[in-house]
Design a protein around this motif. Sequence first.
Motif, mmCIF file in Angstrom:
data_model
loop_
_atom_site.group_PDB
_atom_site.id
_atom_site.type_symbol
_atom_site.label_atom_id
_atom_site.label_comp_id
_atom_site.label_asym_id
_atom_site.label_seq_id
_atom_site.Cartn_x
_atom_site.Cartn_y
_atom_site.Cartn_z
ATOM 1 N N SER A 219 -4.235 7.597 2.128
ATOM 2 C CA SER A 219 -4.507 8.434 3.301
ATOM 3 C C SER A 219 -5.948 8.930 3.317
ATOM 4 O O SER A 219 -6.549 9.156 2.258
ATOM 5 N N LYS A 220 -6.470 9.127 4.531
ATOM 6 C CA LYS A 220 -7.780 9.741 4.686
ATOM 7 C C LYS A 220 -7.669 11.225 5.027
ATOM 8 O O LYS A 220 -8.664 11.905 5.234
ATOM 9 N N ASP A 221 -6.429 11.730 5.063
ATOM 10 C CA ASP A 221 -6.175 13.130 5.389
ATOM 11 C C ASP A 221 -5.621 13.827 4.156
ATOM 12 O O ASP A 221 -4.462 13.591 3.779
ATOM 13 N N HIS B 284 -2.145 15.232 4.219
ATOM 14 C CA HIS B 284 -1.001 14.329 4.313
ATOM 15 C C HIS B 284 -1.239 13.124 3.399
ATOM 16 O O HIS B 284 -1.578 12.037 3.864
#
Length: 322
Positions: A57-59, A62
């Motif tokens: 993920s890049k978040d 999350h």
Amino acid sequence: MTALDRRQALIAAAGLAAMPAIARGQTSAQDEIVELWPGPPPGDTGARIVRKVDDQSKDPAHPDRFVTGIARPVLVVRRPARPNGAAMLVLPGGGYGFLSYDNEGVSQADWLNARGITAFILLYRLPGEGWAQREDVPLQDAQRAMRLIRARAVAFAVDIKRVGVLGFSAGGHLAGSLATRHAEQVYAPVDEADRQDARPDVAGLLYPVVSLEAPFAHGGSRDNLLGPDASPAMRIARSVERRVDGQTPPLFLVHASDDGLVPPANNIALFQAMEAAKRPVALHIFQDGGHGFGVRLPKTMQAAAWPDLFATFLASHGVIPA
């Protein structure tokens, strides 16, 4: 929190603190951790196995972590605010080459907890990481996990007659293997916990790998589990649809017709085997959803409906209140 609960929490915290930092990269300091084996796991060869956590993920809010290098398999216990006595062993997928910890572990525990179900995420060993009898390694961990849950049922506040398994993709193959091979001795007993029954009361299989020998078999999962040179007999023996019998628990099967990785033919074959054995089974094949959807699909996609259908299935088999 009762004195027994506090004691279990302290034991879990002590166990987590003893683990190297890299080994708990996929968990948090607050997680309740239960080690599966009191000593080296079965098939230990002394191979150097190093934990690696790769976040897709890049978040940061999350994460979507893939876990490899599992030398010491553990259960991550997620308790609901209001437990109803039901428990679910959660088996993430990843083609037997990694574990999709967040999508098919943590996210599943969240919705199970919301329904009062205690979730046990199993970080099982990956067969290609240097173990003897690699083909039995994941099932060894799954059987042992089910027995530990029942052996410590009072501490976990669960009913030993309401313990299911929920698996995804290759984790679905492992869940199906547990459901059909629960009585097969794949390791020597190590303590009193191994007197417990390893049979799940129900099993949910999401977009599972089922057959390891049919034309629609997922070759990557098969080769990661058995090795690329496995004999036809070994492939047949570990094909879930070949192992269904009169003791197979009720199965809940989910697939999407647009799954481009593991064809729905896997679940259809398992459904047919259950029907032939006159065992309880529910099969849901949705028009859209793809592969690896977990519980993250938008409500506009049909396969997003599966958790509610599974809850109904659990209630119909007495695992959770109707």
